[in-house]
Design a protein around this motif. Structure first.
Motif, PDB file in Angstrom:
ATOM      1  N   LEU B 359       0.830  -1.202   0.000  1.00 26.78           N
ATOM      2  CA  LEU B 359       0.000   0.000   0.000  1.00 26.78           C
ATOM      3  C   LEU B 359       0.867   1.255   0.000  1.00 26.78           C
ATOM      4  CD1 LEU B 359      -2.842   1.217   0.137  1.00 26.78           C
ATOM      5  CD2 LEU B 359      -2.725   1.080   2.627  1.00 26.78           C
ATOM      6  N   GLN B 363       0.867   4.057  -2.877  1.00 16.44           N
ATOM      7  CA  GLN B 363       0.580   5.461  -2.550  1.00 16.44           C
ATOM      8  C   GLN B 363       1.704   6.358  -3.052  1.00 16.44           C
ATOM      9  OE1 GLN B 363       0.053   5.039   1.670  1.00 16.44           O
ATOM     10  NE2 GLN B 363      -2.182   4.864   1.530  1.00 16.44           N
ATOM     11  N   GLN B 364       2.924   5.914  -2.853  1.00 12.71           N
ATOM     12  CA  GLN B 364       4.069   6.716  -3.268  1.00 12.71           C
ATOM     13  C   GLN B 364       4.092   6.880  -4.784  1.00 12.71           C
ATOM     14  OE1 GLN B 364       5.943   8.285  -0.968  1.00 12.71           O
ATOM     15  NE2 GLN B 364       6.879   9.352  -2.687  1.00 12.71           N
ATOM     16  N   ASN B 366       1.417   6.935  -6.623  1.00 12.70           N
ATOM     17  CA  ASN B 366       0.111   7.454  -7.040  1.00 12.70           C
ATOM     18  C   ASN B 366      -0.643   6.463  -7.911  1.00 12.70           C
ATOM     19  OD1 ASN B 366       0.109  10.036  -5.761  1.00 12.70           O
ATOM     20  ND2 ASN B 366       1.652  10.694  -7.237  1.00 12.70           N
ATOM     21  N   ASP B 367      -0.477   5.201  -7.607  1.00 13.18           N
ATOM     22  CA  ASP B 367      -1.230   4.172  -8.330  1.00 13.18           C
ATOM     23  C   ASP B 367      -2.564   3.976  -7.596  1.00 13.18           C
ATOM     24  OD1 ASP B 367      -2.238   1.974  -9.633  1.00 13.18           O
ATOM     25  OD2 ASP B 367      -0.329   0.887  -9.679  1.00 13.18           O
ATOM     26  N   VAL B 368      -3.488   4.876  -7.899  1.00  5.96           N
ATOM     27  CA  VAL B 368      -4.760   4.931  -7.179  1.00  5.96           C
ATOM     28  C   VAL B 368      -5.532   3.619  -7.313  1.00  5.96           C
ATOM     29  CG1 VAL B 368      -6.919   6.214  -6.937  1.00  5.96           C
ATOM     30  CG2 VAL B 368      -4.839   7.413  -7.648  1.00  5.96           C
ATOM     31  N   VAL B 369      -5.478   3.065  -8.511  1.00  5.24           N
ATOM     32  CA  VAL B 369      -6.197   1.807  -8.762  1.00  5.24           C
ATOM     33  C   VAL B 369      -5.660   0.695  -7.865  1.00  5.24           C
ATOM     34  CG1 VAL B 369      -6.516  -0.009 -10.501  1.00  5.24           C
ATOM     35  CG2 VAL B 369      -6.914   2.401 -11.099  1.00  5.24           C
ATOM     36  N   LYS B 370      -4.357   0.638  -7.761  1.00  2.10           N
ATOM     37  CA  LYS B 370      -3.750  -0.423  -6.958  1.00  2.10           C
ATOM     38  C   LYS B 370      -4.032  -0.211  -5.469  1.00  2.10           C
ATOM     39  CE  LYS B 370       0.459  -3.217  -6.975  1.00  2.10           C
ATOM     40  NZ  LYS B 370       1.871  -3.218  -7.426  1.00  2.10           N
ATOM     41  N   CYS B 371      -3.972   1.022  -5.019  1.00  2.00           N
ATOM     42  CA  CYS B 371      -4.299   1.306  -3.609  1.00  2.00           C
ATOM     43  C   CYS B 371      -5.671   0.716  -3.282  1.00  2.00           C
ATOM     44  CB  CYS B 371      -4.337   2.813  -3.351  1.00  2.00           C
ATOM     45  SG  CYS B 371      -2.748   3.646  -3.483  1.00  2.00           S
ATOM     46  N   GLN B 372      -6.622   0.994  -4.148  1.00  2.59           N
ATOM     47  CA  GLN B 372      -7.976   0.489  -3.929  1.00  2.59           C
ATOM     48  C   GLN B 372      -7.997  -1.037  -3.947  1.00  2.59           C
ATOM     49  OE1 GLN B 372     -11.087   2.377  -6.285  1.00  2.59           O
ATOM     50  NE2 GLN B 372     -12.230   0.451  -6.362  1.00  2.59           N
ATOM     51  N   GLU B 373      -7.296  -1.624  -4.884  1.00  2.00           N
ATOM     52  CA  GLU B 373      -7.246  -3.091  -4.977  1.00  2.00           C
ATOM     53  C   GLU B 373      -6.722  -3.709  -3.681  1.00  2.00           C
ATOM     54  OE1 GLU B 373      -7.885  -5.410  -7.743  1.00  2.00           O
ATOM     55  OE2 GLU B 373      -9.131  -3.665  -8.220  1.00  2.00           O
ATOM     56  N   LEU B 375      -6.752  -2.524  -0.562  1.00  2.00           N
ATOM     57  CA  LEU B 375      -7.744  -2.490   0.519  1.00  2.00           C
ATOM     58  C   LEU B 375      -8.879  -3.473   0.245  1.00  2.00           C
ATOM     59  CD1 LEU B 375      -8.273   1.205   1.690  1.00  2.00           C
ATOM     60  CD2 LEU B 375      -6.659  -0.509   2.476  1.00  2.00           C
TER      61      LEU B 375
ATOM     62  N   PHE C 141      -2.312  14.608  -8.209  1.00  2.00           N
ATOM     63  CA  PHE C 141      -2.360  13.797  -6.989  1.00  2.00           C
ATOM     64  C   PHE C 141      -1.989  14.616  -5.750  1.00  2.00           C
ATOM     65  CE2 PHE C 141      -1.439  10.918 -10.559  1.00  2.00           C
ATOM     66  CZ  PHE C 141      -2.606  10.173 -10.524  1.00  2.00           C
ATOM     67  N   ALA C 147       2.584  13.279  -1.992  1.00  2.00           N
ATOM     68  CA  ALA C 147       3.608  12.301  -1.628  1.00  2.00           C
ATOM     69  C   ALA C 147       4.890  12.570  -2.420  1.00  2.00           C
ATOM     70  CB  ALA C 147       3.098  10.887  -1.903  1.00  2.00           C
ATOM     71  N   PRO C 185     -10.674   5.466  -0.916  1.00  2.00           N
ATOM     72  CA  PRO C 185     -10.013   4.975   0.285  1.00  2.00           C
ATOM     73  C   PRO C 185      -8.676   4.346  -0.071  1.00  2.00           C
ATOM     74  CG  PRO C 185     -12.324   4.307   0.282  1.00  2.00           C
ATOM     75  CD  PRO C 185     -12.051   4.939  -1.056  1.00  2.00           C
ATOM     76  N   GLY C 186      -7.691   4.628   0.718  1.00  2.00           N
ATOM     77  CA  GLY C 186      -6.372   4.053   0.496  1.00  2.00           C
ATOM     78  C   GLY C 186      -5.481   4.879  -0.418  1.00  2.00           C
ATOM     79  N   GLN C 187      -6.094   5.801  -1.164  1.00  2.00           N
ATOM     80  CA  GLN C 187      -5.309   6.556  -2.148  1.00  2.00           C
ATOM     81  C   GLN C 187      -4.145   7.308  -1.524  1.00  2.00           C
ATOM     82  OE1 GLN C 187      -7.662   9.047  -4.764  1.00  2.00           O
ATOM     83  NE2 GLN C 187      -5.935  10.396  -5.200  1.00  2.00           N
TER      84      GLN C 187
ATOM     85  N   LYS D 331      -8.163   8.277 -12.293  1.00  2.00           N
ATOM     86  CA  LYS D 331      -7.765   6.923 -12.666  1.00  2.00           C
ATOM     87  C   LYS D 331      -7.781   6.764 -14.191  1.00  2.00           C
ATOM     88  CE  LYS D 331      -9.819   4.234  -8.819  1.00  2.00           C
ATOM     89  NZ  LYS D 331     -11.015   3.407  -8.538  1.00  2.00           N
ATOM     90  N   GLN D 339     -12.674  -2.101 -12.517  1.00  2.00           N
ATOM     91  CA  GLN D 339     -12.976  -2.187 -11.078  1.00  2.00           C
ATOM     92  C   GLN D 339     -14.481  -2.086 -10.811  1.00  2.00           C
ATOM     93  OE1 GLN D 339     -10.217   0.872  -9.455  1.00  2.00           O
ATOM     94  NE2 GLN D 339      -9.174  -0.835  -8.450  1.00  2.00           N
ATOM     95  N   ARG D 405      -3.082  -4.749 -17.402  1.00  2.00           N
ATOM     96  CA  ARG D 405      -1.742  -4.211 -17.147  1.00  2.00           C
ATOM     97  C   ARG D 405      -0.691  -5.051 -17.859  1.00  2.00           C
ATOM     98  NH1 ARG D 405      -1.132  -1.173 -11.352  1.00  2.00           N
ATOM     99  NH2 ARG D 405      -2.757   0.362 -11.808  1.00  2.00           N
TER     100      ARG D 405
END
Lengths: 426, 426, 426, 426
Positions: B359, B363-364, B366-373, B375, C141, C147, C185-187, D331, D339, D405
Motif C-alpha cells: 500500500l 501510494q508513493q 500514485n497508483d490509485v487503482v492499486k491502492c484500492q485493490e 484495501l 495527486f 507524496a 479509500p487508500g489513495q 484513474k 474495477q 496491465r
C-alpha cells in the motif's frame, strides 16, 4: 383556568406598542402592487391551526424528560389549555386527539368543554407504535404492515375504533402515522410490507363515513432506523391513490431527509389534488420537532408560498388540516405553541404579500434576479403589524406571549394542578 | 446463569462446520504477501471490547420501548450477562459502568462476581443528562457548561463521585459524555458555555488519580437539537489539550454529521496522540445505535484500517478503551452484542490483512487503482475462519450465536428473572 | 465603463421610495432598548466586502457553462466591474486576486485603475488545484500535501510567487485553499498528507512579510470525493496553530457537511483568536455557491450575530477579511453580487439590532423563550431603511439593483466588450 | 487496438492463482442450502452491463480536469475501448451512446465496428443540459420544462432526433435525464414546469417505435442547486405512468439525498413494474460518480438483493438496462471500469447466494437476528472464485485488471492516439 376576554381587551388597550403607522406604511406599499392589506388582515384573522392533545405537556427524548409544572392530567385539562391558547391568539380553534391517550369518558361533557372554548375536533390520530398494557397483540414488529395477520387485524380494528370515537365527537378525518419499518436490512420484505399496508389502509378507508378523509403520513426514519414502510411522499401518494378519492398525503415538515425541497413536494401534491394535511414544526437535523420557524423561517415562507398559490389555483385540492406537531423539551409548552403560531402566521402573511402577477411575468421572462427580489421583498417585510391588526380584530391579545406572561398563566396552572403532574402521552 | 465451558468445548467438537481448509487457503494466500496468519489469529484472540452495563436490556426510542424478557435487574445480573457473552466469545472481558445506574452496594461482592466471569472494569461513565429523583440541582439547562454555577458544581461533584466509585472497583478511566447544548438559537452563549466546560473538565481532571485517563466524547446533536457544547472532534481535542496529557478524545461512530469521514478523524487524532476511546455501533441516519457493522461494514473496515495503522505506527497514542455502545430495540440484547462483536472482529481481522508495504508503495507511486485493490482484497476476503480459529484457541464457542441459541440462554434467563423485569438505565 | 456619481445622486433624489418614516419607526423602537440607530447606520456604511476577481464572469458546473455577454477579459476590466459595483453600493471597495489568472502585466497601471475606483487589494489567492499549460509538475495527486516532493516544492514556490505579486500590489494576506485529498479509500496516507501539508504551510508562512496574514481554508469534499486533507475547522485550526500567530482559519459558508452549526464554529474560533477570513455564499446541498442569503437567510443572521458579538467581545481576534465567493450560473454576475451585498448588509444590520444586554440576562435566567424572542425580534425587523440611509450617506445608490438596471450597465458592457468574451478563470 | 483472445487464454493458463479449491468450498457450503453454484456461475457469465460512450475519457469537476493519455477521439475509438473491456471481462457487451457527442458519420461502418467487438447498442441518451455551438434555442433556463415554448419544442425535437439515430443503430430505448430546474426560489413555477415536462415527455413517447422503452431519470440537485423538475422517484414514477406502459423510472445510484434507502425504492418500483434502467456508480457526498462499490459496497449488495428478488418474483417488471455511469477523474478510465464491473458482479453474486427461503421464514417469524445473519452470510462470502469461473467459462480474462496491465493496453493506446487527445463529451 380560563382567560377572561375583558382582561385581553384591557391589555390590548394599554398597549403602548402602537402599530398603526407601520400598518399604514405596509398598506401603502402593497396597494401599489394591487395587494389589498385589509383582505390579508381578514385572511390572517381567519386562519386556524389545530393543536394536538399531546403537545400540552413537556416532551422528552430517549435520554429522558424534564417535566414541567401544571401539565394537564386529563382530556378536559388539555382542552382547557387549548382554550387558553385560543383565547390569547384566536387562531388555535381546533384540537387533534390521540387514541388511546384521549379516549373521552363522557363524550357529551367533553364536547361541551370544547364548545365552551370555541374548539372544534380536527383529525383523529391512531397509535400503532406502542403496545398498551392490555394489548392482545404486539406492534413490536409492525402493525398495518406486519407479516403477522393477527397484528395487522388488531391494528386495523384500532383504527376503526378511533374513527368511531371521532364520529361521536364530530371529527371528520383520520390521520395515520405508520411507524412500521425495520431496524436492519433483511428484517422485512419491502414488497410484502407495502402490499400489507395497502390492504390494511383500504380496509380502514372502507369503514370511514362518507364525509371523512384519511391522511397518510410519511417519514423516512425513526423510530425504525433502517427503513420505514411509508418512507416518502411518493409512497404515501401511491397508497392514497390506491385507497380512493378521500385519501390524501399528509406532510410533516420534520419527516424528510436532509436538504429535501419540501415546497416542491407541496406544489406537486396540490397539483394532483392530494395534499390533505400539514404538520408544522422545525428542525435542524432530523425530526427534531422544535418550535415552528425557529430554525429555517425562510423555508417555512417558501412552503407557505406554495400553499397560498395552491389555495388560489388548485381547486382540485381540498382544504387542509393544519396542525402543530412539535415537542417542548425545555420550554413551557404553551409559550412554545404561542411562538409556533406566531411563526406560522408570519410566514402565511408574507406569502400572501407575494406579488403573484409580477412573479409570473418575471418567471416567463426568465428574469431570475427579479423572481428572487419579489419573494425576498415579501419575506423581508416586517408583517407583525398585520398579525396584530388581525388579532385585535378577532378579539385576541395583540401580543399573546406578553399577555400569557402578564396573566401569569403557568403560575395559575401550577397552583391548580401541582408541579408533579404528567400529561398523558409521550 | 453461567455457561459451562465443557458445554462449549463439546459443542465446538460437534461442529460439522470445518473451517480448517479455508484457513489454510487464507494462510497460503497471505503468506505470499509476508503476512503470517498465526500472528493475526493471536491478535484476534487477544482483542477485548468492553460492554456497557446499560446494553444488557432492551433499548427504546422517544416513541416508547418494547421490553424483553429476562432483562437483568441488578448490577450482579448485568455482570452475569456479560459473563455469558465472554464465555461464548472470549472477547467481551470488560464492563463499562454507568453511575448512578450501577452504584455497587457491596464493592467486594461485585468485584468477586466480575473476577469470577473474567471481567475487568473499563471506563466509568457519569450521567449529567438526567435529573435523579433526589437531585438538588437540575441539568435541564446544562451541567458542566451551565450558566448556573450551582448546577456546574453539582455536575463536577457527580463526576468526582464517579471517579471514587471507579477507584474502588479498579477502573482506570472516566468517560465524559456531555449532553449539554441548546434547542434554540440564542439559548446559550457559545463562548461562555465553552469556557465553563473547560473549567469544569479541568476541575474533574485535577482530582483524577495519576494513573487515570479522561475521555471526552463529542456529538453534533441529540438530545439537544440546535447545538451541543462539544459538537465535534475539534472541540473535544481542544478541551483535551487544555486539560492535560491524560485527557483524550473519544470517538463514538454514531456521533457525526452525515457523510463525515470518520477514519480521517481517527488518523489525525492518533497522529497527535489524542485518541483515547472508541464506541462502536452503526447508523444510517443519526445516532441510530444499531448493531455494529449492520449498515456500513466497509466504513468500519476503513476505520479499523486506520486504527491498526496507528497501533503500529503511533507510539505517541495510548492503548484504546474499546466499547460497544448500541441500543437493542427489537433484538435480544445478548444476540445483538454477539453480532456486534462478530462485526468488530471481522473488520479488525480484515484490517490486519491489509498489505501495508504494498500500500505504501502504491501510494508513493500514485497508483490509485492499486491502492484500492489492496484495501479491497483484504476486505473481500472471508475472514470468518480466522475468527473461528481465534475463538477455538481461547476457549470460546466457534459459533457464538449458534451456541447461545443451542444453550437456550434467553429461555433460561426468563425462567430465572421473569418476563417483566426492566433493566436499570434508559 | 464607469458610473457617474452625479447620475447616482440624481437617481437617489428622484426616488419616490421614501424610507424616512420607516427609519424613524426603527429609531424609536430600538432607542427604547438603548440601541442608537445612527451608530448602526454608520457601521453599515463602513462595512466593506472584497469581490474576488473570478466572480465577474459567469460560473459553470461540470455539466457545462452558459456564458454571459460583456464579461471582463482582463484584470483591468475586472477592476472596472468592481468599480461599478462599488460606485453603486459603496460596500465593495476591495478586490481579491487569483494567481495565475490575474497576474498583472503592469503593476503600476493596475494599481492606478484600482485607486481610481477606490478599490484596495485584499487577500491573494493561490491555485494549486489545476495544472497550467506550462506546468513542470502536476497537481493531479496533490500539491502541498503530495507524496511527491517535487510537486510539493512546486506548489510551495507558487504560493511564494503569489505573495511576491501581492506585496507589489499592496495586499496583506494570502488565502490558501487546498483542494488536495483523495477520491478513493487508500489513495493517500492521511497522516503523511497532513504532515506534508503542515511542513509546506510553514515554509510558505516563513516567507510571508511580517505584516501579512495567512488564511487556511477547510472543505469536506469537492473536487475530491472521498477525503480532503483539510476537511474541517479542527484541522485548519491545528495547522494555523502550528504555523504561528499570523496564521488563521478561514470559514467559507459552503464548505461544511449537511446541518453543521457554523455559527458555533465562528464563536469558537473567535474565542481562540483564530478566525481570519470569511467567504460568503449560500447553499442548499453542498458547496452550491449561490447568492448569499438566497436559501438560508436566518442562518446567515445567526452567523452575523456571533461575528458582531466577537467583534465587540474578542479583542484577541483580528479584523476579518470578508469576501463574496459565489458562482453565477444563470444570473448577470453583477446583479448577483448586488443581491449578495444586500443580503450580507441586511444580516449584519439585524445582528447589530440584537439587544445583547437583554439576551445575556435571559440566558442567565434560562428563559429560553425570551432568548428566542430577542433574536427573532431583530431578525423580523425590516432593516432595509437602514441600508438605504447608510448608502445615501456614503454616496451609493439607495437602490443599487434598480440603479444598475436604470443605467443599463450590462447593455453598455456588451457594447464595449461584445457578447462572446470569456472571463479568465473557471 | 484489439485484444487477442489467444493472449487471454494463454494468460489464464499461466495463472498461478488457482481458485478451484475455493470454488469447491463455496459449492459445498451453498449446496447445503439448496443453492446450486453452477447456475450462479452461469448467471454471472451472462450478466452484461452497458458502458456509456462518455466514460472512456477522463472526467473532471467544475474546478478543472486532468487529462489522460490515449483517450478516444472518435466514436470508433470509443467502441474500440469498450471492445477491450469486453474482451477482458465478457460482461461489457453493450454501449450507451450520447447525442450529439456520438452522432455516427457512417452508420453501417459503426455498426460493423460494434459487431466486430460483440457490442450491442443499449439506451440512447439525449442532451438538453448544454447549448451546442450552433443551437437555435438555449437550454439555460430549461428544456422540456421551459416556460419558453420554442425551447421546449427544440428539446423535444432533439429527443426525436436521438430516437431516429438510435433506430438506425438498433437501440431499443431512450434515456431522458432532465437537468431542468432552478438555482433560486421563485425562479420557476413548480406546477407549470411539471405540466410542461409531462407534455414534452408524452410528445416524445408518442413518436417512439412500438418496441422502444423510455427511461426517465430523477435527481435531486446538480447542475441546478435549488430544485430540479424531476427531483425524486415519486415524480419520475408519476411521469412514467402519465406517458404510458413503456415508460419507466431509471435509478442512478448517485441521484439521491443523503441517507436515502435506495433498495426500498428499487423494491417498490419493481412491485409496480416500473423499474426500467439502472445507472451504477458510488458516492460519499453527492453525485460523486466514483467507482462502483468503492465507498458503500454493502449498500450495493442490498440493492442487488432487491434486484435479484424482483427478477425472480416480479414478472410485471421488464428486463433492465444496466449501465455504469461514473467519472474517472484520477484513474485510467478503463481500469476504473474494470474495477466497477468487478464490484457489480461481486454484489450480484452475493445477492444470488442469499438463502431466500430461509430469509422468508425468518421474516415470517420476526427473527430479526437471523434475517441479518442470512444476508451477512452471503455478503461475507468471498465470491471472487465464482467470478473467475464465470469469466473462464465465457473466455474472459480470469483477472481482467492484471491482464489489462500485462498487455500494457494504455501504453498501446497512447502510442496509437497520443497523450493529448481529448474524448468528446464532458
Amino acid at each position: 383556568m380560563k382567560i377572561n376576554t375583558d382582561h385581553i381587551s384591557a391589555l390590548n388597550k394599554k398597549q403602548e406598542d402602537s402599530y398603526s403607522s407601520e400598518l399604514d406604511f405596509l398598506r401603502n406599499k402593497f396597494s401599489k402592487k394591487g395587494i389589498t392589506l385589509d383582505e390579508i388582515v381578514q385572511k390572517v384573522a381567519d386562519f386556524q391551526v389545530a393543536i394536538p392533545s399531546w403537545a400540552l405537556g413537556a416532551g422528552g427524548t430517549r435520554f429522558g424528560r424534564f417535566s414541567y409544572g401544571g401539565e394537564p392530567a386529563s382530556l378536559e385539562q388539555k382542552l382547557d389549555d387549548i382554550g387558553v391558547l385560543h383565547a390569547l391568539t384566536k387562531s388555535a380553534g381546533a384540537v387533534s386527539l390521540h387514541i388511546p391517550w384521549d379516549i373521552p369518558g363522557d363524550v357529551k361533557a367533553i364536547k361541551d368543554v370544547a364548545k365552551d372554548h370555541g374548539i372544534t375536533f380536527d383529525a383523529m390520530n391512531s397509535n400503532t407504535f406502542q403496545d398498551q398494557p392490555d394489548a392482545k397483540e404486539t406492534y413490536k414488529f409492525g402493525s398495518l404492515s406486519s407479516a403477522d395477520e393477527a397484528a395487522r387485524e388488531y391494528a386495523i380494528q384500532h383504527n376503526k375504533d378511533v374513527i368511531n370515537i371521532g364520529k361521536e365527537l364530530g371529527s371528520k378525518s383520520l390521520t395515520v402515522w405508520l411507524a412500521d419499518g425495520a431496524n436492519f436490512p433483511g428484517q422485512n420484505n419491502f414488497q410484502t410490507a407495502l402490499i400489507n399496508t395497502e390492504k390494511s389502509l383500504k380496509s380502514i378507508y372502507e369503514t370511514m363515513p362518507e364525509d371523512w378523509k384519511m391522511f397518510i403520513e410519511y417519514k423516512p426514519y425513526e423510530p425504525n432506523f433502517y427503513s420505514t414502510v411509508i418512507q416518502d411522499w411518493g409512497t404515501s401518494f401511491m397508497l392514497a391513490n390506491a385507497c380512493g378519492e378521500r385519501a390524501y398525503t399528509l406532510v410533516d415538515l420534520g419527516h424528510h431527509l436532509p436538504n429535501t425541497n419540501i415546497e416542491q413536494i407541496v406544489a406537486t401534491l396540490m397539483l394532483k389534488g392530494k395534499l390533505g394535511g400539514f404538520h408544522f414544526n422545525d428542525s435542524k437535523y432530523g425530526d427534531d420537532d422544535v418550535t415552528v420557524g425557529s430554525i429555517k423561517p425562510y423555508a417555512l415562507f417558501l412552503i407557505f408560498n406554495e400553499l397560498v398559490y395552491g389555495m388560489e389555483n388548485n381547486p382540485q385540492n381540498p382544504d387542509f388540516s393544519w396542525m402543530i406537531d412539535a415537542s417542548h423539551n425545555t420550554k413551557d409548552p404553551l409559550e412554545d405553541l404561542i411562538q409556533s403560531l406566531e411563526a406560522i402566521l408570519i410566514a402565511y402573511t408574507q406569502a400572501l404579500l407575494v406579488d403573484q402577477k409580477a412573479l409570473r411575468n418575471a418567471q416567463q421572462e426568465n428574469d431570475v434576479v427579479k423572481c428572487q427580489e419579489i419573494l425576498q421583498d415579501a419575506y423581508r417585510s416586517d408583517v407583525r403589524p398585520i398579525l396584530k391588526a388581525a388579532r385585535e380584530k378577532s378579539g385576541a391579545a395583540v401580543n399573546p406571549l406578553q399577555a400569557y406572561r402578564n396573566f401569569e398563566v403557568r403560575k395559575q396552572l401550577i397552583k391548580e394542578r401541582g408541579t408533579k403532574t404528567l400529561a398523558t402521552g409521550l
